[in-house]
Design a protein around this motif. Sequence first.
Motif, PDB file in Angstrom:
ATOM      1  N   VAL A 590      42.581 -45.734  70.216  1.00  0.00           N
ATOM      2  CA  VAL A 590      42.614 -45.317  71.619  1.00  0.00           C
ATOM      3  C   VAL A 590      42.055 -43.904  71.655  1.00  0.00           C
ATOM      4  O   VAL A 590      42.503 -43.031  70.906  1.00  0.00           O
ATOM      5  CB  VAL A 590      44.050 -45.325  72.175  1.00  0.00           C
ATOM      6  N   ARG A 591      41.069 -43.695  72.504  1.00  0.00           N
ATOM      7  CA  ARG A 591      40.446 -42.373  72.614  1.00  0.00           C
ATOM      8  C   ARG A 591      40.808 -41.759  73.963  1.00  0.00           C
ATOM      9  O   ARG A 591      40.646 -42.390  75.011  1.00  0.00           O
ATOM     10  CB  ARG A 591      38.929 -42.492  72.482  1.00  0.00           C
ATOM     11  N   LEU A 592      41.294 -40.537  73.910  1.00  0.00           N
ATOM     12  CA  LEU A 592      41.686 -39.790  75.102  1.00  0.00           C
ATOM     13  C   LEU A 592      40.727 -38.612  75.249  1.00  0.00           C
ATOM     14  O   LEU A 592      40.632 -37.773  74.351  1.00  0.00           O
ATOM     15  CB  LEU A 592      43.126 -39.307  74.925  1.00  0.00           C
ATOM     16  N   ASP A 593      39.987 -38.561  76.363  1.00  0.00           N
ATOM     17  CA  ASP A 593      38.984 -37.517  76.580  1.00  0.00           C
ATOM     18  C   ASP A 593      39.344 -36.648  77.771  1.00  0.00           C
ATOM     19  O   ASP A 593      39.801 -37.144  78.804  1.00  0.00           O
ATOM     20  CB  ASP A 593      37.609 -38.137  76.868  1.00  0.00           C
ATOM     21  N   MET A 594      39.091 -35.346  77.627  1.00  0.00           N
ATOM     22  CA  MET A 594      39.127 -34.421  78.754  1.00  0.00           C
ATOM     23  C   MET A 594      38.019 -33.403  78.524  1.00  0.00           C
ATOM     24  O   MET A 594      38.079 -32.610  77.579  1.00  0.00           O
ATOM     25  CB  MET A 594      40.477 -33.722  78.872  1.00  0.00           C
TER      26      MET A 594
END
Length: 658
Positions: A590-594
């Motif tokens: 799972v990739r979380l981007d900001m």
Amino acid sequence: MVFHLNLAFSSIDEGEHPTVVDRCYRPLLDLAEAGIPIGLEATGYTLRAIKKVAPEWIDCARHLISEGKVELIGSGFCQIIAPLVPPELTRRNLEYGLRDYDALLGAKPEVALVNEQAYSKGILPLYQAAGYKAVMMDWAEPASHNPNWSRALADRPQMLEGAAGVRLPVLWSDAIAFQKFQRYIHGELSVEEYFEFLSDLIVKGAKAIPIYTSDAEIFDYRPGRFHSEASLGGAEFECISILLESIKANEDVELVLPSEALRHLEPETAPIRLETSQVPVPVKKQRKYNLTRWGVTGRDDTRLNTLCWRKFMDLNAGGSDADWEALLQLWASDFRTHITDKRWQSLLEGLPVESEQASYAEANMEAEVPEAISIRQSGRFTAIEAEGVHLVLNSYRGLAIQSFGFGPADLSLSGKLDKSSVLGTLEHGFFEDIAYGADFYSGHLVHEPRHAHKITDLGRVKHDVFWQEASNAVVIQGFLDTGAGKLTKEIIFCPSEQSLTIRYDLSDLTIERGVSRLGFVTLNPDYFSEPDLFYACHNGGEDLEYFPLSCSAGVQEINHGKAVSRLVSASTALGMSGGCLFLGDDRTYVRLDMDRADCAGLGMIESRTIRGRNFIRGCISIDELDETSRMVPSGLADRMSPLRHHIRITLGKTRNLL
């Protein structure tokens, strides 16, 4: 022994520079001229500032370095927190620092003190590439997170291993040792107590003792950061001189320059790592000093860091040395702690008003959703299925993610997670422990003001669903009344990319500062292979840094967001300098981007095993609290276009990541 010289010190105004040089820096050269070997660590900025007010100090220091009486310890052009910034910035910081050392002091240091002792394994290759032969880093804090370490490791230099297999010797600084020194000089310890401390270290086998490795500006001067600072009694450098002469006269010990201690590095020393999964970015001294201190606290660290990222992205295609120096100064750590009102106002006045950023394309609410995309409403749940992936949202809980995963969404519509659900909501009762008797959501926001009740986006929401043809995405839009104002939440689900983006509009909220975390992803423990669990992100280096989550008892107990005290709201964080955070196993991540130019938040991980079931989640923090936090508006919002609170969550195959 290394004295840290810093005329960018947060609580020292520029008008105080002549006083600081006279009271704190001149006596150091007197010590060296009297035959006391010392290390001086300073940034290029500080050396330039000294030259402005006392050019003769620079000349004298240059002479003493050439005679081998003083060793210059490297820092950089400015003191920046390398795990928070792009590697290109650290490269330039080290390069410009070395340029100034040569120009002003005719020296090229071989040992560098890691700025603010904020270390990640990703930054070690940058120091090696700059030409440094060793680094200096705190012993006490990393040792407290490595219970398997032998105390004997502190007795001499060790070999440090960072990213890409890079190895460099580490000379220890030590918070306990330098605080003992400070307490003695400030009259808070007797000479007998101090010598007993040193004797005890020698008896235990210490070969290289870092007597002092901290600020020079706290002797015969007080920066004025804390009410608890020792009173100024005078003649403190005279006391230092007497103490060091006494130590020097002892035939059983030898005072040496810092790099001379490297002779005690044993040739076949096995390398060690400072970082752990619990503390991926170790920092100096006590736990209140952690990465959030320079990332998301202070007067307005999140905005200031976001502004720096925007300027970096503008400069990265070019820019003069002067442009880069200005950015390095803006990214300096001292603007993020106890900066004085006068210096903060000067910073604001020097910033041009930022132009508005381009807005995102609006969805066409008239466009029809393609037939290949299934949208179902079942009670409180909205399920969207297409191209082998599904997304289920809970309209009773502010469009929180009930399930995001592969295959059909049928079981998720009953409030439970299917084995094909990668992440989502772990329902009340999932864990057989009343301490965890709650719903653990995904895709939500929590703000805890310092003096008010918690605010979330977990209320009931009416929502619209429509199609965004330009990006082949389904858009779900809802409006919530939080009690502190209205909040808009928009979820853009792109099945072909196995991703969703959550966009918040928080402009109508009226809230005081506090702890703000969003973009929560709670993993489905039944989907992942326990032995292969990991998290990864960039912490200032070129390469992703991987950290294992599993251990013999299930998963490691990790809580980056756990409060240290009533004043300090988090224990540590991830720099996320690449803008992304990964959680997963050897099959799926799972990739979380900001985006750093949207809002430069920090990553946090929480994990533990609860009666045989694993709890693993990640989130992004955009505001934390510590003693540097100011509760009044900083004025920075008036100089910048607004922050964008946009988070992207993507599912992917780990083999494509490795």
